[in-house]
Design a protein around this motif. Structure first.
Motif, PDB file in Angstrom:
ATOM      1  N   UNK A 184      -1.936  -3.682 -17.644  1.00 35.84           N
ATOM      2  CA  UNK A 184      -0.496  -3.811 -17.806  1.00 35.84           C
ATOM      3  C   UNK A 184      -0.051  -5.260 -17.965  1.00 35.84           C
ATOM      4  N   UNK A 185      -0.905  -6.203 -17.574  1.00 36.88           N
ATOM      5  CA  UNK A 185      -0.584  -7.628 -17.701  1.00 36.88           C
ATOM      6  C   UNK A 185      -1.344  -8.158 -18.905  1.00 36.88           C
ATOM      7  N   UNK A 186      -0.726  -8.058 -20.068  1.00 36.33           N
ATOM      8  CA  UNK A 186      -1.404  -8.436 -21.306  1.00 36.33           C
ATOM      9  C   UNK A 186      -0.435  -9.128 -22.254  1.00 36.33           C
ATOM     10  N   UNK A 187      -0.974  -9.641 -23.349  1.00 37.83           N
ATOM     11  CA  UNK A 187      -0.178 -10.275 -24.389  1.00 37.83           C
ATOM     12  C   UNK A 187      -0.278  -9.420 -25.644  1.00 37.83           C
ATOM     13  N   UNK A 188       0.787  -8.654 -25.965  1.00 37.98           N
ATOM     14  CA  UNK A 188       0.731  -7.788 -27.145  1.00 37.98           C
ATOM     15  C   UNK A 188       0.548  -8.587 -28.428  1.00 37.98           C
ATOM     16  N   UNK A 189      -0.204  -8.004 -29.344  1.00 33.17           N
ATOM     17  CA  UNK A 189      -0.414  -8.583 -30.664  1.00 33.17           C
ATOM     18  C   UNK A 189       0.292  -7.703 -31.694  1.00 33.17           C
ATOM     19  N   UNK A 190       0.672  -8.295 -32.817  1.00 36.56           N
ATOM     20  CA  UNK A 190       1.258  -7.523 -33.907  1.00 36.56           C
ATOM     21  C   UNK A 190       0.126  -6.869 -34.679  1.00 36.56           C
ATOM     22  N   UNK A 191       0.232  -5.554 -34.905  1.00 37.29           N
ATOM     23  CA  UNK A 191      -0.805  -4.825 -35.639  1.00 37.29           C
ATOM     24  C   UNK A 191      -0.332  -4.585 -37.058  1.00 37.29           C
ATOM     25  N   UNK A 192      -1.125  -5.043 -38.010  1.00 38.75           N
ATOM     26  CA  UNK A 192      -0.882  -4.788 -39.427  1.00 38.75           C
ATOM     27  C   UNK A 192      -1.725  -3.567 -39.812  1.00 38.75           C
ATOM     28  N   UNK A 193      -1.073  -2.405 -40.033  1.00 35.85           N
ATOM     29  CA  UNK A 193      -1.825  -1.180 -40.323  1.00 35.85           C
ATOM     30  C   UNK A 193      -2.591  -1.280 -41.644  1.00 35.85           C
ATOM     31  N   UNK A 194      -3.830  -0.825 -41.642  1.00 34.76           N
ATOM     32  CA  UNK A 194      -4.690  -0.834 -42.822  1.00 34.76           C
ATOM     33  C   UNK A 194      -5.111   0.604 -43.118  1.00 34.76           C
ATOM     34  N   UNK A 195      -4.519   1.233 -44.090  1.00 36.29           N
ATOM     35  CA  UNK A 195      -4.883   2.603 -44.444  1.00 36.29           C
ATOM     36  C   UNK A 195      -3.904   3.619 -43.899  1.00 36.29           C
ATOM     37  N   UNK A 196      -3.968   4.802 -44.493  1.00 31.11           N
ATOM     38  CA  UNK A 196      -3.065   5.892 -44.146  1.00 31.11           C
ATOM     39  C   UNK A 196      -3.603   6.693 -42.959  1.00 31.11           C
ATOM     40  N   UNK A 197      -2.742   6.961 -42.012  1.00 27.35           N
ATOM     41  CA  UNK A 197      -3.133   7.717 -40.822  1.00 27.35           C
ATOM     42  C   UNK A 197      -3.063   9.216 -41.096  1.00 27.35           C
ATOM     43  N   UNK A 198      -4.036   9.929 -40.561  1.00 26.30           N
ATOM     44  CA  UNK A 198      -4.074  11.391 -40.603  1.00 26.30           C
ATOM     45  C   UNK A 198      -4.391  11.883 -39.194  1.00 26.30           C
ATOM     46  N   UNK A 199      -3.928  13.064 -38.830  1.00 27.80           N
ATOM     47  CA  UNK A 199      -4.227  13.570 -37.489  1.00 27.80           C
ATOM     48  C   UNK A 199      -5.734  13.769 -37.295  1.00 27.80           C
ATOM     49  N   UNK A 200      -6.212  13.412 -36.106  1.00 29.11           N
ATOM     50  CA  UNK A 200      -7.617  13.603 -35.745  1.00 29.11           C
ATOM     51  C   UNK A 200      -7.645  14.490 -34.506  1.00 29.11           C
ATOM     52  N   UNK A 201      -8.238  15.672 -34.627  1.00 33.28           N
ATOM     53  CA  UNK A 201      -8.383  16.567 -33.497  1.00 33.28           C
ATOM     54  C   UNK A 201      -9.597  16.124 -32.700  1.00 33.28           C
ATOM     55  N   UNK A 202      -9.383  15.800 -31.428  1.00 29.09           N
ATOM     56  CA  UNK A 202     -10.480  15.414 -30.552  1.00 29.09           C
ATOM     57  C   UNK A 202     -10.748  16.550 -29.576  1.00 29.09           C
ATOM     58  N   UNK A 203     -11.823  17.256 -29.806  1.00 25.69           N
ATOM     59  CA  UNK A 203     -12.233  18.286 -28.857  1.00 25.69           C
ATOM     60  C   UNK A 203     -12.736  17.568 -27.601  1.00 25.69           C
ATOM     61  N   UNK A 204     -12.929  18.271 -26.508  1.00 28.54           N
ATOM     62  CA  UNK A 204     -13.452  17.657 -25.293  1.00 28.54           C
ATOM     63  C   UNK A 204     -14.812  17.054 -25.625  1.00 28.54           C
ATOM     64  N   UNK A 205     -14.990  15.777 -25.336  1.00 26.47           N
ATOM     65  CA  UNK A 205     -16.217  15.054 -25.682  1.00 26.47           C
ATOM     66  C   UNK A 205     -16.197  14.477 -27.084  1.00 26.47           C
ATOM     67  N   UNK A 206     -15.166  14.791 -27.883  1.00 26.99           N
ATOM     68  CA  UNK A 206     -15.056  14.282 -29.244  1.00 26.99           C
ATOM     69  C   UNK A 206     -14.698  12.811 -29.277  1.00 26.99           C
ATOM     70  N   UNK A 207     -15.057  12.133 -30.361  1.00 28.34           N
ATOM     71  CA  UNK A 207     -14.813  10.695 -30.468  1.00 28.34           C
ATOM     72  C   UNK A 207     -14.021  10.355 -31.722  1.00 28.34           C
ATOM     73  N   UNK A 208     -13.277   9.264 -31.634  1.00 30.00           N
ATOM     74  CA  UNK A 208     -12.547   8.704 -32.769  1.00 30.00           C
ATOM     75  C   UNK A 208     -12.674   7.191 -32.676  1.00 30.00           C
ATOM     76  N   UNK A 209     -12.607   6.534 -33.835  1.00 28.57           N
ATOM     77  CA  UNK A 209     -12.774   5.079 -33.847  1.00 28.57           C
ATOM     78  C   UNK A 209     -11.739   4.422 -34.744  1.00 28.57           C
TER      79      UNK A 209
END
Length: 188
Positions: free
Chosen positions: A96-121
């Motif tokens: 909670x004690x951090x310095x936020x950075x501005x994120x420049x999005x690269x690419x189009x987002x699509x929903x990712x279903x994460x099943x239990x144990x599933x991973x996303x990167x």
């Protein structure tokens, strides 16, 4: 009967027969797909992922200026990630004690279903610090160095604090990072 009546009737029969056959094929394919786990489109979507159900152990270096951050659904139910991460620099203390950075999005987002144990990167890249040891920024600004990052997932409160997998530190010039959207990733 008129001369054009026979071809019209024949066309109508062929169209009817094609519709019946297509309906039969669909009736056979849809239950098989649902039984194989492909029926997700028929069910309600999973709720958005919460920070407390995800785990991120470390950031893996990708090239000279990038880091692959992988999250795992460690919760009791599937969830959905949709979008780009929030990124902040942090020390050894609370996320909670951090310095936020501005994120420049690269690419189009699509929903990712994460099943239990599933991973996303996601892959996060920085403007590099140049030179050796103390380094410098091409812009003339002072480099920023931090031992850990805080990664926030879209639509969730809080963040996951993690360190580089190589034991080093995160070093960047400026306060903007580039990030790809979360994508499904193979389990390690």
């Amino acid at each position: 009967m008129s001369p054009g009546a026979a071809p019209r009737a024949s066309r109508a029969r062929r169209a009817f027969l094609a519709a019946v056959l297509a309906g039969g094929v669909l009736a056979a394919v849809v239950p098989a797909a649902a039984a194989a786990g492909g029926g997700a489109a028929m069910r309600a979507p999973a709720p958005p992922c919460r920070t407390d159900q995800l785990v991120a152990n470390s950031a893996e270096r990708v090239g000279a200026t990038g880091w692959r951050i992988t999250v795992v659904n460690d919760g009791p139910r599937p969830c959905t990630l949709h979008g780009h991460p929030r990124i902040a620099l942090a020390g050894q203390g609370s996320p909670d004690r951090n310095t936020p950075l501005t994120v420049s999005p690269q690419g189009r987002a699509r929903p990712v279903l994460l099943r239990v144990g599933g991973t996303a990167a996601t892959v996060v890249t920085f403007t590099p610090v140049l030179g050796e040891a103390d380094g410098y920024c091409a812009s003339g600004a002072d480099p920023t160095v931090a031992p850990s990052l805080v990664v926030g997932v879209p639509g969730a409160r809080g963040g996951l604090q993690l360190a580089p997998d190589d034991g080093g530190e995160f070093a960047l010039c400026g306060s903007t990072v580039r990030a790809t959207p979360f994508r499904a990733a193979p389990a390690n």
